[in-house]
Design an enzyme around this catalytic site. Sequence first.
Site, PDB file in Angstrom:
ATOM      1  N   GLY A 113       0.814  -1.201   0.000  1.00  0.00           N
ATOM      2  CA  GLY A 113       0.000   0.000   0.000  1.00  0.00           C
ATOM      3  C   GLY A 113       0.850   1.254   0.000  1.00  0.00           C
ATOM      4  N   GLY A 133       0.840   5.446   1.091  1.00  0.00           N
ATOM      5  CA  GLY A 133       0.219   6.505   1.858  1.00  0.00           C
ATOM      6  C   GLY A 133       0.817   7.849   1.485  1.00  0.00           C
ATOM      7  N   THR A 142       2.663   9.721   3.292  1.00  0.00           N
ATOM      8  CA  THR A 142       4.019   9.914   3.833  1.00  0.00           C
ATOM      9  C   THR A 142       4.827   8.629   3.912  1.00  0.00           C
ATOM     10  OG1 THR A 142       3.189   9.624   6.097  1.00  0.00           O
ATOM     11  CG2 THR A 142       3.248  11.868   5.226  1.00  0.00           C
ATOM     12  N   VAL A 148       4.171   0.756   2.299  1.00  0.00           N
ATOM     13  CA  VAL A 148       4.148  -0.457   3.106  1.00  0.00           C
ATOM     14  C   VAL A 148       4.508  -1.636   2.213  1.00  0.00           C
ATOM     15  CG1 VAL A 148       2.810  -1.918   4.658  1.00  0.00           C
ATOM     16  CG2 VAL A 148       2.355   0.543   4.562  1.00  0.00           C
ATOM     17  N   LYS A 197       6.725  -0.668   7.160  1.00  0.00           N
ATOM     18  CA  LYS A 197       6.210   0.648   6.791  1.00  0.00           C
ATOM     19  C   LYS A 197       7.386   1.612   6.697  1.00  0.00           C
ATOM     20  CE  LYS A 197       2.164   3.472   7.816  1.00  0.00           C
ATOM     21  NZ  LYS A 197       0.990   3.600   8.712  1.00  0.00           N
ATOM     22  N   ASP A 242      -9.026   8.274  11.360  1.00  0.00           N
ATOM     23  CA  ASP A 242      -9.102   7.827   9.959  1.00  0.00           C
ATOM     24  C   ASP A 242      -9.638   6.390   9.895  1.00  0.00           C
ATOM     25  OD1 ASP A 242      -8.953   8.027   7.229  1.00  0.00           O
ATOM     26  OD2 ASP A 242      -6.804   7.596   7.101  1.00  0.00           O
TER      27      ASP A 242
END
Length: 705
Positions: free
Chosen positions: A18, A20, A22, A25, A39, A132
């Site tokens: 994934g 993000g 910032t 992963v 991460k 979130d």
Amino acid sequence: MTTRATVNHFYSQDDCLGLGATCEVFKGISKTGEIRALKVFGLRADHDMDREIKALQNLRHPNIIKFYGMEEELGSKKLTVIMEFCEGGSLLDLLNKPENAYGMDEDEFLLLLKHMVAGIKHFRKKGFIHRDIKPANILRSIADDGQSVYKLSDFGTARPLDEDEFFQSLVGTEEYLHPAIFKAAFFDRDRNRQFDMSADLWSLGATLYHCATGRVPFRPHSGRADKETMFLMISKKPEGVISGIQAKHHGEVKWSRDLPDLCPLSLSLKKCLTKILASLLETHPKKLYTFDEFFVEMDGILEKECVTVLTTTTTISPFSRIYKDPQQSVQHIQKELEKETAIAVCDQKLFCDGVSVSTELDLSDDVRPFTMARPIILISSKSEGAVTTSNDPYMAEISENSVSFMSTCQPELDFKTARRCRDHIGLLHRQIQRLSACQQHIVQLRRQLRSNMRNCIKAKHLKAEFVKGILTDVCRLIEKTLDQDNSMRPQAVDKLISQIRRELDMYSDGCEQKFFGSQDGSLEENSWCFESGTCVSKFARWLDIAKSLCSQFSDRRKKRRVSSLDERMTIVEKKQMKELMAKCVSHWTDHCYSKTKFLLDSFHVWTRHYSEAEASLEKTEDHLENAKTLVIQLASQVISKSPNDESISSQKSVSRRNQEAKSIDLIVNKLIQETKDSKEAARSMRESLDSLTEEFENLEVFNAN
């Protein structure tokens, strides 16, 4: 393939899980062989990283992603957080599967609720707010028993926050954003702002709605691009509304206070969930749930026991699920069923495993759960024929939302059309699993009840023949006595004999004719969905083909340039998808749905005949009991007045009848083995025979004295 490493872990850039704002992963492996999620933060993400590490270090719970430590990537010096790897992907991945296009299965949804509530309770106990919550941030691990374990993840936006505190950061995801944050993020950035924990409650409500229905709750026609409409929908929605859909650009919004008809959850759970969603998706602070109120409502649902009941009044959702407290009996279930089916409690007949369920039964004594594989089956004793709904909501959904492929190759539109076809096939596949199970349970119950009725009639025949045999012996004794002394035959004896024969005649006119008149051979001659070459297997195969075709469309839309070969393949795959969709729809309408409706309508007629035969059977039992009592009275009068030699003869006759009674007992015991339902009738018969034998033994003793 580029391989990167930290001090104790390795990963490939091809194994990205994934992206993000910032960080990225990756799936990695430790030097000791454990699979981990790594991460990797960018060089400017110190604040987000520090916040996530602080949260994960304080949050240790089975339903929160596990934190193993922090390392530096070799070479780049990027900070890397080492976390638990969840092989099941995210909840969003699960919702994107065609099987869940219209919402999660109820058992899986309840498991998700249980795990989410446990995880949220823990981080609220520690004083944190997530900020979130959404399906993409809920990960799914697979336990050793194959069950899902859901875990809250991505605490990069998490921070400590008490109930009376506020935060100012604009964080979250559009479809799940609280209206106040949505306004500040897109329309009023310069204004001073303060947000509280209601941000998590709103996001939680939107996430639960998405899981229950397969859709986000508020959907402008143009999607997230139309932020103005989205804001108006979430901020101006009427009180109690839990969803809104804009079907046309600049068109009116269709509001709803209920979950959709095609939501796979049961009516009982829908009712409870709708109330909770209305209090989570609320902008007025005084009407919005607090976390404590949310936990109380959720615990009330999760602590209840679920009983699955197959109702024969609808093809839309034949399996009802009734939620009850552990101490509540069958009577509570019957009252809930009366609300759902409009079948009065006094007219309800419940069966499980082919045996009638008593209203006094304590369901907690049965250690096996009542599931779709083993439901309680409800039939009405006053069924008036075909009462199942004639509307097919599944075909209505497919017809209303069907979209044809474009004549030209347009990868993005082609993919969306293919995905919709795939989801429609997934919808039919899920429903045929339910209808197939419904058909199987109904056919099995009908066969069991027919067998039970036959055995009960056999038992009554045996009892009647026994009573007739005794009557014959007593009449023979009367005739012999009459030859010696004509004065011994009083009118009362003749009256008793006539009355006995009337009772036996009334027995003969009882249930048998009605029962055999209810035999509908057409139900046995049909080919049902659950039999050889099952429809479930067919739809599973068709769904696999649809998934494969949809995957081809998905891959093609990712290409920068569509080649001539791609265009040719697109034409072929469009034709295949259209033919597959037509095949699924045809089989559903012409076979699966129509067969189920025919079965349920026919079963209603059959159960009416069965109920009439059952009522007649109860009356015949009364007639046989009356005949037995009268025979005993007659035998008492005759034997007490007959000469000694005749008494001896009668004693021998009684002895012979005792042997017959024992033979009948053996036959009755055999019938008990053949069917559970005849057990009560056979036991009643055996008790009657024992009573009759005892009466004659008393007469023997009397005459011997």
